[in-house]
Design a protein around this motif. Structure first.
Motif, PDB file in Angstrom:
ATOM      1  N   GLU A 184      14.959   3.588  -0.367  1.00 20.58           N
ATOM      2  CA  GLU A 184      13.848   3.841   0.550  1.00 20.58           C
ATOM      3  C   GLU A 184      12.591   3.177  -0.017  1.00 20.58           C
ATOM      4  OE1 GLU A 184      13.752   8.130   0.857  1.00 20.58           O
ATOM      5  OE2 GLU A 184      15.491   8.123   2.186  1.00 20.58           O
TER       6      GLU A 184
ATOM      7  N   VAL B  79       8.554   2.869   0.065  1.00 21.03           N
ATOM      8  CA  VAL B  79       7.373   3.653   0.461  1.00 21.03           C
ATOM      9  C   VAL B  79       6.099   2.897   0.096  1.00 21.03           C
ATOM     10  CG1 VAL B  79       6.037   5.765  -0.018  1.00 21.03           C
ATOM     11  CG2 VAL B  79       8.525   5.905   0.294  1.00 21.03           C
TER      12      VAL B  79
ATOM     13  N   ASP C 117      16.373  12.568  -3.490  1.00 20.09           N
ATOM     14  CA  ASP C 117      15.776  11.230  -3.388  1.00 20.09           C
ATOM     15  C   ASP C 117      14.949  10.851  -4.616  1.00 20.09           C
ATOM     16  OD1 ASP C 117      16.909  11.085  -0.879  1.00 20.09           O
ATOM     17  OD2 ASP C 117      15.040  11.379   0.215  1.00 20.09           O
TER      18      ASP C 117
ATOM     19  N   PHE D 149      12.719   4.745  -3.726  1.00 17.96           N
ATOM     20  CA  PHE D 149      13.445   5.997  -3.933  1.00 17.96           C
ATOM     21  C   PHE D 149      14.900   5.769  -3.564  1.00 17.96           C
ATOM     22  CE2 PHE D 149       9.060   7.120  -3.131  1.00 17.96           C
ATOM     23  CZ  PHE D 149       8.795   8.127  -4.057  1.00 17.96           C
TER      24      PHE D 149
ATOM     25  N   ASP E 207       0.739   6.905   4.595  1.00 17.20           N
ATOM     26  CA  ASP E 207       1.911   6.368   3.898  1.00 17.20           C
ATOM     27  C   ASP E 207       3.104   6.365   4.845  1.00 17.20           C
ATOM     28  OD1 ASP E 207       2.916   9.015   3.939  1.00 17.20           O
ATOM     29  OD2 ASP E 207       2.128   9.455   1.954  1.00 17.20           O
ATOM     30  N   TYR E 208       4.180   5.724   4.437  1.00 17.33           N
ATOM     31  CA  TYR E 208       5.390   5.699   5.270  1.00 17.33           C
ATOM     32  C   TYR E 208       6.575   5.248   4.436  1.00 17.33           C
ATOM     33  CZ  TYR E 208       4.239   0.741   5.403  1.00 17.33           C
ATOM     34  OH  TYR E 208       3.916  -0.546   5.028  1.00 17.33           O
ATOM     35  N   LYS E 209       7.753   5.552   4.972  1.00 15.55           N
ATOM     36  CA  LYS E 209       9.011   5.199   4.308  1.00 15.55           C
ATOM     37  C   LYS E 209       9.838   4.319   5.248  1.00 15.55           C
ATOM     38  CE  LYS E 209      12.409   7.623   5.135  1.00 15.55           C
ATOM     39  NZ  LYS E 209      13.543   7.562   6.078  1.00 15.55           N
TER      40      LYS E 209
ATOM     41  N   ARG F 156       6.260  20.566   7.389  1.00 12.06           N
ATOM     42  CA  ARG F 156       6.468  20.901   5.966  1.00 12.06           C
ATOM     43  C   ARG F 156       5.550  22.045   5.539  1.00 12.06           C
ATOM     44  NH1 ARG F 156       5.954  15.127   5.383  1.00 12.06           N
ATOM     45  NH2 ARG F 156       8.000  14.139   5.231  1.00 12.06           N
TER      46      ARG F 156
ATOM     47  N   ALA G 233      -1.310  11.120  -1.124  1.00 11.51           N
ATOM     48  CA  ALA G 233      -0.854  12.372  -0.495  1.00 11.51           C
ATOM     49  C   ALA G 233       0.555  12.648  -1.019  1.00 11.51           C
ATOM     50  CB  ALA G 233      -0.840  12.235   1.027  1.00 11.51           C
ATOM     51  N   GLY G 234       1.088  13.797  -0.651  1.00 13.22           N
ATOM     52  CA  GLY G 234       2.495  14.113  -0.915  1.00 13.22           C
ATOM     53  C   GLY G 234       2.888  14.048  -2.375  1.00 13.22           C
ATOM     54  N   SER G 235       4.040  13.408  -2.634  1.00 14.09           N
ATOM     55  CA  SER G 235       4.613  13.448  -3.983  1.00 14.09           C
ATOM     56  C   SER G 235       3.750  12.702  -5.001  1.00 14.09           C
ATOM     57  CB  SER G 235       6.046  12.904  -3.990  1.00 14.09           C
ATOM     58  OG  SER G 235       6.059  11.513  -3.788  1.00 14.09           O
TER      59      SER G 235
ATOM     60  N   ASP H  93       7.952  11.451  11.802  1.00 14.06           N
ATOM     61  CA  ASP H  93       8.828  12.138  10.846  1.00 14.06           C
ATOM     62  C   ASP H  93       8.829  11.467   9.476  1.00 14.06           C
ATOM     63  OD1 ASP H  93       9.778  14.210  12.362  1.00 14.06           O
ATOM     64  OD2 ASP H  93      11.833  13.455  12.530  1.00 14.06           O
ATOM     65  N   GLY H  94       8.605  10.161   9.448  1.00 17.72           N
ATOM     66  CA  GLY H  94       8.780   9.409   8.196  1.00 17.72           C
ATOM     67  C   GLY H  94       7.511   8.735   7.720  1.00 17.72           C
ATOM     68  N   CYS H  95       6.379   9.204   8.223  1.00 19.99           N
ATOM     69  CA  CYS H  95       5.100   8.642   7.763  1.00 19.99           C
ATOM     70  C   CYS H  95       4.054   9.750   7.765  1.00 19.99           C
ATOM     71  CB  CYS H  95       4.650   7.493   8.673  1.00 19.99           C
ATOM     72  SG  CYS H  95       4.158   7.968  10.333  1.00 19.99           S
TER      73      CYS H  95
END
Ligand code: TMP
Ligand code: ASP
Length: 238
Positions: free
Chosen positions: A90, A92, A129, A121, A175-177, A215, A98-100, A196-198
């Motif tokens: 994946e 990114v 992941d 990832f 961000d996005y995956k 989330r 943000a996030g992780s 869903d993925g950003c």
């Protein structure tokens, strides 16, 4: 196009074979999952919203010269795509922290990232992941150096196109995956691009308009996705 048997069911989409060995049908379900499947819920209209949204974005990316697996939308919740060999890596990009990244480095959420960061990832729910790098991907055979170079270039090209597109709708692409696969020897973009993925924030209020609403239990998940679509001029069919 004749739909044949289910090839696999992921956390939010199911994939079916067709009478054409090069083409698959991707069915967007209402199932919503986060934290590698640990939090799950069915959210009404999500399958339709993400299918229509993804079709719009994939068409924009194709227009910008980014090769994708997307062929055409077949119905409210189904799209026809090329059958690729998926690369289990994946990609990114982050424009804003943000996030992780915030958890891992202790930086402040909302900090502008200049230049944007690029991370890899491994697509593996059981191992949550894990973050990897190009050396690990090459050694373990997940992707070749040439494929990784191409994936990185395409992921940055997507950033160039989509940052501008969302900015026109007063949104910040945080961000996005992306996921890629191989079709007839070429690396092409696969999976989906949807909220869903950003991460997408309102450019002025910084209100979250993406899956972080799910989330973090903020509510109004699908309403936010629909608002993102509305701002891009997308007509939903439901
Ligand atoms: P992260 O902050 O959890 O690392 O995620 C960064 C972005 O990539 C965020 O928009 C969510 C997306 N993403 C997924 O959708 N699925 C994944 O498995 C991963 C690792 C990230
Ligand atoms: N890792 C992503 C998330 O936390 C995707 C997933 O696990 O469903 O939402």
């Amino acid at each position: 196009m004749e739909k044949r048997q289910e090839l696999y069911a992921g956390k939010a989409k199911s994939v079916y074979t067709t009478d054409d060995p090069d083409l698959l049908i991707m069915h967007f379900r209402d199932d919503t999952s986060a934290f590698d499947g640990k939090k799950k819920e069915s959210l009404a209209r999500k399958g339709c919203v993400n299918n229509v949204f993804n079709a719009f974005i994939m068409a924009r990316l194709e227009d910008a010269g980014i090769p994708t697996h997307f062929e055409k939308r077949l119905s409210d919740t189904e799209s026809l795509v090329k059958r690729m060999d998926m690369i289990p890596v994946e990609c990114v990009i982050r424009n804003v922290a943000a996030g992780s990244l915030v958890k891992r480095l202790g930086v402040e959420e909302g900090m502008a990232l200049t230049p944007p960061t690029f991370e890899l990832f491994l697509k593996n729910d059981e191992k949550s992941d894990p973050m990897i790098n190009e050396s690990l991907a090459e050694t373990f055979g997940w992707a070749t150096p040439e494929q990784l170079t191409r994936m990185k270039a395409l992921t940055f090209k997507v950033n160039h196109v989509l940052k501008q597109l969302f900015a026109e709708g007063d949104m910040l692409l945080v961000d996005y995956k992306l996921e890629f696969g191989i079709f007839k020897g070429q690396v092409i973009l696969g999976d989906e691009f949807s909220p869903d993925g950003c991460r997408l924030w309102d450019a002025n209020t910084r209100e979250k308009m993406d899956k972080d609403r799910f989330r973090q239990g903020l509510g109004g998940v699908i309403e936010a996705y629909e608002e993102v679509g509305r701002r891009l001029g997308i007509q939903f069919t439901h």
